[in-house]
Design an enzyme around this catalytic site. Structure first.
Site, mmCIF file in Angstrom:
data_model
loop_
_atom_site.group_PDB
_atom_site.id
_atom_site.type_symbol
_atom_site.label_atom_id
_atom_site.label_comp_id
_atom_site.label_asym_id
_atom_site.label_seq_id
_atom_site.Cartn_x
_atom_site.Cartn_y
_atom_site.Cartn_z
ATOM 1 N N GLU A 268 54.034 9.345 -39.311
ATOM 2 C CA GLU A 268 55.039 9.290 -38.241
ATOM 3 C C GLU A 268 55.761 7.935 -38.273
ATOM 4 O OE1 GLU A 268 52.453 9.551 -34.871
ATOM 5 O OE2 GLU A 268 52.118 11.698 -35.075
ATOM 6 N N PRO A 269 56.449 7.606 -39.357
ATOM 7 C CA PRO A 269 57.091 6.293 -39.421
ATOM 8 C C PRO A 269 58.404 6.261 -38.632
ATOM 9 C CG PRO A 269 57.609 7.522 -41.403
ATOM 10 C CD PRO A 269 56.706 8.406 -40.571
ATOM 11 N N GLY A 270 58.666 5.159 -37.961
ATOM 12 C CA GLY A 270 59.940 4.969 -37.281
ATOM 13 C C GLY A 270 60.632 3.754 -37.882
ATOM 14 N N ARG A 307 64.308 -6.119 -27.773
ATOM 15 C CA ARG A 307 63.069 -6.560 -28.435
ATOM 16 C C ARG A 307 62.751 -8.046 -28.223
ATOM 17 N NH1 ARG A 307 62.159 -6.555 -33.348
ATOM 18 N NH2 ARG A 307 60.018 -5.864 -33.231
ATOM 19 N N TYR A 311 59.271 -8.362 -26.322
ATOM 20 C CA TYR A 311 58.060 -8.755 -27.063
ATOM 21 C C TYR A 311 58.167 -10.126 -27.727
ATOM 22 C CZ TYR A 311 58.559 -3.608 -28.181
ATOM 23 O OH TYR A 311 58.798 -2.276 -28.213
ATOM 24 N N CYS A 338 72.106 -12.250 -16.515
ATOM 25 C CA CYS A 338 71.520 -13.216 -15.587
ATOM 26 C C CYS A 338 69.993 -13.150 -15.610
ATOM 27 C CB CYS A 338 72.059 -12.967 -14.191
ATOM 28 S SG CYS A 338 73.850 -12.941 -14.219
ATOM 29 N N GLU A 339 69.405 -13.522 -16.718
ATOM 30 C CA GLU A 339 67.956 -13.616 -16.900
ATOM 31 C C GLU A 339 67.732 -14.703 -17.940
ATOM 32 O OE1 GLU A 339 65.500 -11.873 -15.487
ATOM 33 O OE2 GLU A 339 66.599 -10.160 -14.656
ATOM 34 N N TYR A 367 64.226 0.630 -32.382
ATOM 35 C CA TYR A 367 63.974 0.076 -31.055
ATOM 36 C C TYR A 367 65.091 -0.879 -30.627
ATOM 37 C CZ TYR A 367 59.629 2.080 -32.559
ATOM 38 O OH TYR A 367 58.708 2.950 -33.066
HETATM 39 C C1 LIG Z 1 55.890 4.649 -31.815
HETATM 40 C C2 LIG Z 1 55.072 5.637 -32.526
HETATM 41 C C3 LIG Z 1 55.250 5.844 -33.897
HETATM 42 C C4 LIG Z 1 56.221 5.056 -34.735
HETATM 43 O O1 LIG Z 1 55.848 3.734 -34.917
HETATM 44 P P1 LIG Z 1 56.621 2.785 -35.947
HETATM 45 O O2 LIG Z 1 55.971 1.479 -35.803
HETATM 46 O O3 LIG Z 1 58.058 2.751 -35.545
HETATM 47 O O4 LIG Z 1 56.450 3.365 -37.324
HETATM 48 C C5 LIG Z 1 54.486 6.824 -34.495
HETATM 49 N N1 LIG Z 1 53.589 7.562 -33.799
HETATM 50 C C6 LIG Z 1 53.399 7.387 -32.480
HETATM 51 C C7 LIG Z 1 52.407 8.224 -31.767
HETATM 52 C C8 LIG Z 1 54.127 6.422 -31.793
HETATM 53 O O5 LIG Z 1 53.917 6.238 -30.491
#
Ligand SMILES: *Cc1c(COP(=O)(O)O)cnc(C)c1O
Length: 404
Positions: A268-270, A307, A311, A338-339, A367
């Site tokens: 599940e890469p983002g 971001r 973080y 204004c922060e 993100y």
């Molecule tokens: C956020 C998330 C991801 C993706 O994470 P990345 O760091 O963007 O690869 C995959 N799986 C789950 C369950 C998440 O919450």
């Protein structure tokens, strides 16, 4: 993104041209980089051809999701809204997994109706709710259970998810209890063990540790899982000094694991798919001198890119036009909000800047826009997709009349 004759360009288009044509702040994405990332990702793990589900929460632009789908990816969603947008982009439901600790009844019901591949449950109560809904619909539903492997991802604490103090997944003991429960259920088929230990991970060791935890659990469980969902979290280099994740070692560890367990791997890469495809093009409004440093006040702010404020993340900043003059004072890049946390970074020895100059905030594809807000009643930026020397508007800039 590269300099050609001292002009910063994304594929064939200069940032100055983007600013002239679309105004600022503007999110720009490179199609070429997206394609390269997806092909590299697949190549890294090609010996076991995993199902790669793009984590929609990292970027929810329907046009970009459609491109990831055309390049073969499925989707990992964490809300009914994300599930709807993935379907709208044409993602095959049989390539969609649904994660998240707080799925509501209507979300579970919708996911079942759309016949998605898997609902990855994160608690005993959720499993019972899925079972209740499945029973009403007289269906047997494939589910996964998200295990919390109690593994330190060694990343920022705010984006770590795989330790026992985090709210995600269930511990080993609960996992076995739920496994037994599912085996007895007429409406649940436990087909997946899932994990996701955190984000922006640059060291392969937490992944190795996570695999060894899963290995032990499967051996003890004496249950065949059709799928093992390893989540995402692969990090990218935001700063030149950042290490690179060793995909060769991660791949080897998975291959070793697969010698013992015959499951299909899901990822599940983002960030690793979309992060470095995006650039935020912004203009300097004012330069304000203040003792030892100058404030570079730009027209992008924490509402556009949260971001750094959220973080403490750092993004590289580059001038759109390179010169040889250096600034003697250090620069603090800040937005108009204004922060006090509305700042991007402080840099020494930056090139000398002037008001109205265009600059780029790098690697904001993940993100970035998805975390944006209307704080200070600021309209959200326009999004542009660049393919070679062509640009396409993939989301319009919000207008003030949208909220007044
Ligand atoms: C956020 C998330 C991801 C993706 O994470 P990345 O760091 O963007 O690869 C995959 N799986 C789950 C369950 C998440 O919450």
């Amino acid at each position: 993104m590269k300099y050609f004759n001292k002009k910063l360009k994304i594929e064939g288009i200069s940032l100055q041209n983007i600013a002239n044509k679309y105004d600022t702040p503007t999110y720009c994405y490179s199609y070429k980089q997206l394609k390269k990332n997806i092909n590299n990702f697949k190549k890294n793990f090609k010996s076991f051809s995993p199902l790669v589900c793009f984590a929609i929460k990292s970027n929810t632009n329907v046009n970009l999701i459609r491109e990831t789908k055309k390049l073969g990816l499925g989707a990992d969603v964490v809300s009914i809204g994300e599930l709807m947008i993935a379907l709208k982009a044409g993602v095959n439901p049989k390539k969609i997994v649904f994660s998240g600790v707080g799925k509501k009844t209507n979300e579970i019901s919708y996911a079942i109706d759309k016949k998605i591949l898997l609902i990855n449950a994160e608690s005993e109560s959720e499993i019972k709710e899925i079972e209740r809904i499945a029973k009403l619909k007289r269906k047997k539903i494939k589910i996964g259970i998200r295990l919390n492997p109690n593994t330190d991802a060694r990343t920022l604490t705010q984006i770590s998810t795989g330790k026992k103090e985090n709210k995600f997944g269930v511990d080993k003991k609960t996992f076995f209890k739920l496994l037994k429960y599912c085996k007895k259920s007429k409406y649940l088929e436990l087909s997946c063990l899932s994990v996701h230990i955190g984000s922006q991970i640059l060291n392969h060791k937490p992944y190795e540790k996570m695999l060894s935890v899963i290995d032990k659990i499967i051996n003890f469980a004496d249950h065949e899982f059709e799928f093992i969902d390893l989540g995402g979290g692969m990090g990218i280099s935001y700063l030149n000094k950042d290490k690179k994740l060793n995909y060769i070692k991660y791949n080897l560890a998975i291959k070793k694991f697969l010698k013992k367990h015959k499951s299909k791997i899901i990822f599940e890469p983002g960030r690793s798919i979309i992060g470095d495809t995006g650039t935020l093009v912004t203009k300097i409004i004012y330069i304000k001198k203040s003792g030892k440093k100058d404030f570079i006040i730009i027209d992008a702010a924490m509402n556009d890119l949260m971001r750094p404020a959220l973080y403490g993340a750092k993004h590289r900043i580059l001038p759109s036009q390179k010169t040889n003059k250096k600034s003697k004072t250090s620069y603090e890049f800040v937005g108009p909000i204004c922060e006090s946390t509305d700042k991007f970074s402080t840099v020494n020895n930056f090139q000398l800047l002037n008001e109205n100059d265009i600059i780029a905030i790098c690697d904001v594809g993940a993100y970035g826009m998805s975390l944006s807000s209307n704080y200070n009643l600021r309209p959200k930026p326009i999004e542009i997709l660049i393919k070679g020397s062509k640009t396409k508007v993939i989301r319009k800039r919000q207008k003030h009349k949208d909220f007044i």
